[in-house]
Design an enzyme around this catalytic site. Structure first.
Site, PDB file in Angstrom:
ATOM      1  N   LEU A   8      45.678  44.517  34.294  1.00  0.00           N
ATOM      2  CA  LEU A   8      44.549  43.868  33.621  1.00  0.00           C
ATOM      3  C   LEU A   8      43.322  43.906  34.536  1.00  0.00           C
ATOM      4  CD1 LEU A   8      46.158  40.778  31.848  1.00  0.00           C
ATOM      5  CD2 LEU A   8      46.171  43.199  31.236  1.00  0.00           C
ATOM      6  N   ALA A  10      39.811  43.802  32.904  1.00  0.00           N
ATOM      7  CA  ALA A  10      38.674  43.825  31.982  1.00  0.00           C
ATOM      8  C   ALA A  10      37.598  42.820  32.360  1.00  0.00           C
ATOM      9  CB  ALA A  10      39.151  43.569  30.552  1.00  0.00           C
ATOM     10  N   ARG A  15      31.880  35.358  39.490  1.00  0.00           N
ATOM     11  CA  ARG A  15      31.612  34.717  40.774  1.00  0.00           C
ATOM     12  C   ARG A  15      31.317  35.695  41.910  1.00  0.00           C
ATOM     13  NH1 ARG A  15      35.592  30.697  42.850  1.00  0.00           N
ATOM     14  NH2 ARG A  15      37.186  31.272  41.341  1.00  0.00           N
ATOM     15  N   GLN A  74      39.244  46.827  26.258  1.00  0.00           N
ATOM     16  CA  GLN A  74      39.352  45.503  25.644  1.00  0.00           C
ATOM     17  C   GLN A  74      37.947  44.959  25.442  1.00  0.00           C
ATOM     18  OE1 GLN A  74      40.555  42.188  28.018  1.00  0.00           O
ATOM     19  NE2 GLN A  74      41.349  41.027  26.289  1.00  0.00           N
ATOM     20  N   GLY A 102      44.194  43.784  38.324  1.00  0.00           N
ATOM     21  CA  GLY A 102      43.335  44.651  39.135  1.00  0.00           C
ATOM     22  C   GLY A 102      42.680  43.933  40.299  1.00  0.00           C
ATOM     23  N   ASN A 385      17.468  74.442  65.710  1.00  0.00           N
ATOM     24  CA  ASN A 385      18.249  75.217  64.743  1.00  0.00           C
ATOM     25  C   ASN A 385      17.566  75.342  63.394  1.00  0.00           C
ATOM     26  OD1 ASN A 385      18.575  72.414  64.428  1.00  0.00           O
ATOM     27  ND2 ASN A 385      20.436  72.714  63.233  1.00  0.00           N
TER      28      ASN A 385
HETATM   29  C1  UD1 Z   1      45.795  33.508  34.454  1.00  0.00           C
HETATM   30  C2  UD1 Z   1      47.042  32.882  33.870  1.00  0.00           C
HETATM   31  C3  UD1 Z   1      47.452  31.685  34.735  1.00  0.00           C
HETATM   32  C4  UD1 Z   1      47.674  32.124  36.167  1.00  0.00           C
HETATM   33  C5  UD1 Z   1      46.425  32.839  36.698  1.00  0.00           C
HETATM   34  C6  UD1 Z   1      46.721  33.440  38.030  1.00  0.00           C
HETATM   35  C7  UD1 Z   1      46.870  33.259  31.503  1.00  0.00           C
HETATM   36  C8  UD1 Z   1      46.537  32.660  30.181  1.00  0.00           C
HETATM   37  N1  UD1 Z   1      46.735  32.458  32.547  1.00  0.00           N
HETATM   38  O1  UD1 Z   1      44.751  32.562  34.486  1.00  0.00           O
HETATM   39  O2  UD1 Z   1      48.652  31.117  34.217  1.00  0.00           O
HETATM   40  O3  UD1 Z   1      47.988  31.015  36.982  1.00  0.00           O
HETATM   41  O4  UD1 Z   1      46.070  33.913  35.804  1.00  0.00           O
HETATM   42  O5  UD1 Z   1      45.517  33.887  38.581  1.00  0.00           O
HETATM   43  O6  UD1 Z   1      47.276  34.391  31.564  1.00  0.00           O
HETATM   44  N2  UD1 Z   1      41.664  39.567  31.984  1.00  0.00           N
HETATM   45  C9  UD1 Z   1      41.440  40.602  31.113  1.00  0.00           C
HETATM   46  N3  UD1 Z   1      41.096  40.321  29.836  1.00  0.00           N
HETATM   47  C10 UD1 Z   1      40.942  39.052  29.401  1.00  0.00           C
HETATM   48  C11 UD1 Z   1      41.180  37.997  30.289  1.00  0.00           C
HETATM   49  C12 UD1 Z   1      41.544  38.277  31.595  1.00  0.00           C
HETATM   50  O7  UD1 Z   1      41.562  41.767  31.476  1.00  0.00           O
HETATM   51  O8  UD1 Z   1      40.635  38.888  28.200  1.00  0.00           O
HETATM   52  C13 UD1 Z   1      42.038  39.883  33.354  1.00  0.00           C
HETATM   53  C14 UD1 Z   1      40.970  39.446  34.334  1.00  0.00           C
HETATM   54  O9  UD1 Z   1      40.092  40.509  34.624  1.00  0.00           O
HETATM   55  C15 UD1 Z   1      41.785  39.054  35.547  1.00  0.00           C
HETATM   56  C16 UD1 Z   1      43.133  38.643  34.980  1.00  0.00           C
HETATM   57  O10 UD1 Z   1      43.177  39.149  33.665  1.00  0.00           O
HETATM   58  O11 UD1 Z   1      42.022  40.141  36.392  1.00  0.00           O
HETATM   59  C17 UD1 Z   1      43.358  37.144  34.968  1.00  0.00           C
HETATM   60  O12 UD1 Z   1      42.307  36.515  34.287  1.00  0.00           O
HETATM   61  P1  UD1 Z   1      41.695  35.156  34.791  1.00  0.00           P
HETATM   62  O13 UD1 Z   1      40.718  34.689  33.813  1.00  0.00           O
HETATM   63  O14 UD1 Z   1      41.287  35.279  36.211  1.00  0.00           O
HETATM   64  O15 UD1 Z   1      42.984  34.244  34.843  1.00  0.00           O
HETATM   65  P2  UD1 Z   1      43.245  32.935  34.028  1.00  0.00           P
HETATM   66  O16 UD1 Z   1      43.195  33.224  32.583  1.00  0.00           O
HETATM   67  O17 UD1 Z   1      42.333  31.905  34.555  1.00  0.00           O
END
Ligand code: UD1
Ligand code: CA
Length: 455
Positions: A8, A10, A15, A74, A102, A385
């Site tokens: 993942l 996307a 931040r 996505q 990622g 040169n």
């Molecule tokens: C998610 C988990 C949470 C976990 C945490 C660990 C879910 C609902 N929650 O939290 O339980 O403790 O990760 O860090 O899964 N991403 C996408 N598409 C989206 C949303 C996210 O590609 O629509 C990717 C983001 O780029 C990122 C990763 O997924 O790399 C995690 O997303 P992020 O929003 O950081 O994590 P949380 O949803 O807060």
């Protein structure tokens, strides 16, 4: 059992405050996503599918097409469950799907291999971690027998659940066909109105699956990068880990906190690396090499017993055994120093071969030149040169002595054992065993009075 990986990537990474998609920010010289893809590849998966969205063109550009790599767009980003759904259709025939992120670059291969191995027709595998401050993370909910039964996101958790310190790292491995089914069943009825991947855990339990949880060894192994500070912290962690690995290999790193490898290193034994040395790209270092402080060495080979004194910048060069370079030397691309050459302070070498035992000790520029063996190039010698349009070649044969402050205007050839008098501008070829001079005769004015300042 066959395996595929979904990564993942996307998210924007708000931040980071950057135009560059978060996963392209570099750790040890390599994009975060590159670390994850490289580790995934070592599991020999059938396919790696990256879910991307923000900065789409930049991502595709950074990772050229490869047979085992596919991409799933996505848009819009409706949560981690929605993200996996975009990729899962491209995963066919693999028994197990491993979900990675990622922006979580340092999960060790061994951890992922063990996790994938614990998946079966009756079990899903989940990587968890114990946190002193679990805020923001999904919590692992267990039943009275201690079995994991669900993940509850921080924003959806009740008071009792918020007290749980075991968190979801996000990394999990599941049977592919079941995952497809569970993804159809998740909804966005939650605090964030997102499709949570984490909801598949509850669905798996409902279907009679066990949740095999595995604890991360080190928290850095599962740490995601959300800010530049976190990126810097992981960088130091990784560099220190690299330095410790080098100690075990017989290399002395004077201070592991002031060492940076941004690429791949092949290194011999009894090498000493002083503080603030940066090694970039593909670097190869032989045995008994000493590198003093504040050097940058990029895409270069350094032979046995060589000494690189402080403050050198070396790029795309080959330094053979026994050479001494620096302090304050610059080797630009395509420089070759044959055995036992000496390149001294404030010397720049570019696209040149310096023969065995030759010396360019002070304040010189040598570009597009071929220098033979045992040549001495005096202080302040400049190889001219470039005529403003074209580069020309200079050849200096074995045993030549070039006096200080000489200009060699290319194209020009200095024959074997020739001598060039100091202060000469050489524009024509010089025959072997001759002395060439091009200075005006010295004149003397007797009784010369220096001007004096008017009072
Ligand atoms: C998610 C988990 C949470 C976990 C945490 C660990 C879910 C609902 N929650 O939290 O339980 O403790 O990760 O860090 O899964 N991403 C996408 N598409 C989206 C949303 C996210 O590609 O629509 C990717 C983001 O780029 C990122 C990763 O997924 O790399 C995690 O997303 P992020 O929003 O950081 O994590 P949380 O949803 O807060
Ligand atoms: Ca989120």
């Amino acid at each position: 059992m066959s395996l595929s990986v979904i990564i993942l990537a996307a998210g924007k990474g708000t931040r980071m405050k950057s135009d560059t998609p978060k996963v392209l920010h570099k750790l040890a010289g390599k994009p975060l996503l590159g670390h994850v893809i490289d580790t995934a590849r070592k599991l020999h998966p059938e396919k790696i599918c990256v879910v991307y969205g923000y900065g789409a063109e930049r991502l595709l550009e950074a990772f050229p097409a490869q047979a085992d790599l596919c991409w799933a767009l996505q848009e819009p980003q409706l949560g981690t469950g929605h993200a996996v759904k975009q990729a899962i259709e491209q995963i066919d025939g693999s028994d197990i799907t491993l979900i990675l992120y990622g922006d979580v670059p340092l999960t060790p291969l061994l951890v992922l291999a063990r996790l994938s191995e614990s998946v079966n027709e009756k079990a899903v595998a989940l990587l968890t971690a114990e946190m002193d401050d679990p805020s923001g993370y999904g919590r692992i909910v267990r039943d009275a027998d201690g079995n994991a039964i669900a993940i509850v996101e921080h924003k959806d958790a009740d008071k009792k659940q918020l007290a749980i310190r075991e968190i979801n790292t996000g990394i999990m491995a599941l049977p592919t066909e079941k995952l497809k089914k569970w993804l159809q069943q998740i909804n966005n009825n939650n605090a964030q109105q997102e499709y949570y991947l984490t909801d598949v855990i509850g669905l798996a339990v409902k279907d009679g699956f066990d949740i095999h949880t595995q604890h991360a060894f080190a928290i850095e192994d599962v740490t995601g990068v959300n800010s530049r500070q976190q990126l810097a912290e992981l960088e130091r962690y990784l560099q220190k880990r690299t330095a410790i690995g080098l100690y075990e290999h017989g290399v002395t790193i004077r201070d592991p906190d002031r060492f940076d490898l941004r690429g791949d290193l092949k290194i011999g034994q009894d090498v000493e690396i002083d503080v603030n040395v940066i090694l970039e790209g593909n670097v190869q270092i032989g045995n008994n090499v000493r590198i003093e402080s504040n050097c940058i060495i990029r895409d270069s080979i350094i032979g046995d017993n060589a000494r690189i004194l402080s403050h050198c910048v070396i790029e795309n060069s080959h330094i053979e055994s026994g050479c001494i370079v620096g302090p304050f030397a610059r080797l630009r691309p395509d420089s070759v120093l044959r055995e036992n050459t000496k390149i001294g302070n404030f010397v720049e070498i570019k696209k040149s071969i310096i023969g065995p035992g030759s010396k360019v000790n002070h304040l010189s520029y040598v570009g597009d030149a071929e220098v033979g063996r045992s040549v001495n190039i005096g202080a302040g010698t400049i190889v001219c040169n470039y005529d403003g349009a074209n580069k020309h070649q200079t050849i200096i044969e074995d045993g030549v002595f070039i006096g200080s402050d000489t200009q060699l205007v290319a194209p020009v050839k200095i024959g074997k054992n020739a001598t060039i008098g100091a202060g000469s501008t050489i524009t024509k070829n010089v025959a072997a065993d001759t002395l060439a001079l091009s200075r005006t005769k010295q004149t003397t004015v007797a009784g010369w009075q220096r001007p004096v300042k008017k009072k």
